[in-house]
Write a protein that holds these residues in place. Structure first.
Motif, PDB file in Angstrom:
ATOM      1  N   ASP A  67      31.769  29.191  38.290  1.00  0.00           N
ATOM      2  CA  ASP A  67      31.491  28.792  36.918  1.00  0.00           C
ATOM      3  C   ASP A  67      30.521  27.619  37.001  1.00  0.00           C
ATOM      4  O   ASP A  67      30.919  26.472  37.217  1.00  0.00           O
ATOM      5  CB  ASP A  67      32.804  28.399  36.230  1.00  0.00           C
ATOM      6  N   LEU A  87      38.432  31.103  41.597  1.00  0.00           N
ATOM      7  CA  LEU A  87      37.420  30.439  40.783  1.00  0.00           C
ATOM      8  C   LEU A  87      36.990  29.124  41.411  1.00  0.00           C
ATOM      9  O   LEU A  87      37.819  28.361  41.905  1.00  0.00           O
ATOM     10  CB  LEU A  87      37.963  30.150  39.384  1.00  0.00           C
ATOM     11  N   TYR A 106      40.856  26.252  38.733  1.00  0.00           N
ATOM     12  CA  TYR A 106      39.788  26.280  39.735  1.00  0.00           C
ATOM     13  C   TYR A 106      40.322  25.836  41.092  1.00  0.00           C
ATOM     14  O   TYR A 106      40.974  24.802  41.210  1.00  0.00           O
ATOM     15  CB  TYR A 106      38.644  25.343  39.317  1.00  0.00           C
TER      16      TYR A 106
END
Length: 213
Positions: A67, A87, A106
């Protein structure tokens, strides 16, 4: 006649007005604590909509996913709920990253700026997403080179771009250059749509999806 003080500039206006990376980082640092609430009031939808494009092109469970420009990590919990549990995130602002970390979505978060060398090896990611990063006063089109570099062959790079910047800020030229160099090929280009459901009715973006060669 009394004078009425003008309203203080909105955090969003200060972000748009930034002309250097330092000014942009400072603007986001000052905005970090109120960012989620204030963008919700504006109807900012890009961190949530980008998950739809990822789900369309990348099967759940595949990763890792980056991201890029994750901000406070608004996309993270929704990506995790959709089955993307590998992530990673990057952002220019340490203050925003601290909030993203608190979302516990994350595995890794790094401070970095798009447009500069990114701290991952070639082909590290299954997909790289970036929502709301390529807009006025933000990351340059050159940032796409590094996003492509760290995506592995067959992976996807997907991102939004402010519509008026596609031609005037060199994004279309960068798309074409990377395609002609055999680095990626276009997969999808959305029509223009509003970045804010409530405010900023003139701010339109497009989503682009490329497949890494």
């Amino acid at each position: 006649m009394s004078e009425h003080p003008s309203s203080p500039p909105r955090p969003l206006d200060q972000v748009y007005a930034a002309t250097t990376e330092t000014e942009l980082a400072d603007a986001y640092a000052a905005w970090a604590a109120g960012y989620d609430r204030e963008t919700a009031e504006l109807g900012y939808c890009l961190p949530f909509l980008i998950t739809s494009w990822l789900a369309r092109h990348v099967p759940a469970g595949e990763g890792p996913i980056l991201d890029a420009g994750c901000g406070t990590g608004l996309s993270g919990p929704f990506l995790k709920a959709l089955g993307y549990d590998r992530l990673e995130g990057l952002d220019l602002s340490d203050e925003m990253l601290a909030i993203a970390k608190s979302r516990q979505a994350y595995g890794t978060l790094k401070q970095a700026a798009l447009g500069e060398a990114l701290p991952w090896p070639d082909g590290h990611f299954r997909a790289v997403i970036a929502a709301g990063v390529f807009t006025a006063g933000h990351a340059p089109a050159s940032g796409l080179d590094e996003m492509a570099r760290i995506t592995h062959s067959g992976g996807h790079v997907m991102f939004t771009v402010r519509d008026r910047l596609i031609a005037e800020a060199g994004f279309q030229d960068r798309f074409d250059r990377l395609e002609q160099a055999g680095i990626w090929r276009p997969v999808e280009e959305s029509p223009p749509f509003r970045a804010f459901a409530v405010a900023e009715p003139d701010v339109f973006v497009k989503t682009f999806v490329f497949r890494r060669a």
